[in-house]
Design an enzyme around this catalytic site. Structure first.
Site, PDB file in Angstrom:
ATOM      1  CB  CYS A  23      -0.944   0.013   1.198  1.00  0.00           C
ATOM      2  SG  CYS A  23      -2.191  -1.262   1.078  1.00  0.00           S
ATOM      3  CG  HIS A  82     -12.065  10.403 -11.491  1.00  0.00           C
ATOM      4  ND1 HIS A  82     -13.306   9.855 -11.217  1.00  0.00           N
ATOM      5  CD2 HIS A  82     -11.555   9.671 -12.511  1.00  0.00           C
ATOM      6  CE1 HIS A  82     -13.533   8.871 -12.060  1.00  0.00           C
ATOM      7  NE2 HIS A  82     -12.489   8.721 -12.838  1.00  0.00           N
ATOM      8  CD  GLU A 122      -8.865   0.575   0.888  1.00  0.00           C
ATOM      9  OE1 GLU A 122      -8.710   1.700   1.404  1.00  0.00           O
ATOM     10  OE2 GLU A 122      -8.070  -0.367   1.071  1.00  0.00           O
TER      11      GLU A 122
HETATM   12 ZN   LIG Z   1      -5.576   1.001  -0.954  1.00  0.00          ZN
END
Ligand SMILES: [Zn+2]
Length: 141
Positions: free
Chosen positions: A37, A78, A125
């Site tokens: 990440c 975005h 997520e």
């Molecule tokens: Zn992530």
């Protein structure tokens, strides 16, 4: 899909409103403990917001669904989450994002005469990972 799953929260408000939305954004977690990440990557975040209240406004709304969407979607869609001022001193983890979405919404709700409150924000997520943020009682005063 997020839309099929709603953890219930217990409350005594007469009205409960739920708004689903989603947006695409990039983030990275700049710490070596974050593994993969650390590298910037994107997600389609699915959001569910729960609002409670006892009173409606003169139009009969707790709050307009569209106002909720505009508030969150216009801000984050975005974008690179790390670029937002609220993430200059914290990392845009799913947990922090849920907390910030709650703050943005609650700040708007506080200005309304009918005084609705944001009881829960869910941020999904990935298809297999989500976070729920629920304010403590003091946060709602
Ligand atoms: Zn992530």
């Amino acid at each position: 899909m997020m839309q099929q799953f709603y953890p219930q929260i217990h409350h005594d408000y007469r009205f409960e409103l739920n708004k689903d939305m989603h947006f695409s954004a990039a983030h990275f977690i700049p710490n070596e403990d974050a593994g993969k990440c650390q590298v910037m990557h994107g997600h389609t975040y699915f959001i569910n917001v729960t609002i409670g209240g006892n009173e409606l406004d003169p139009l009969g709304f707790l709050i307009d669904f569209k106002q909720l969407k505009d508030l969150i979607h216009k801000k984050y869609d975005h974008s690179v989450l790390n670029d937002h001022p609220e993430f200059q001193h914290t990392f845009p983890t799913t947990e922090r994002l849920a907390e910030q979405i709650w703050k943005s919404i609650q700040d708007v709700l506080r200005t309304r005469d009918n005084r609705p409150v944001c009881l829960q924000v869910i941020v999904r997520e990935t298809p297999t990972s989500y976070v729920a943020y629920r304010p403590s009682r003091e946060d709602l005063l």
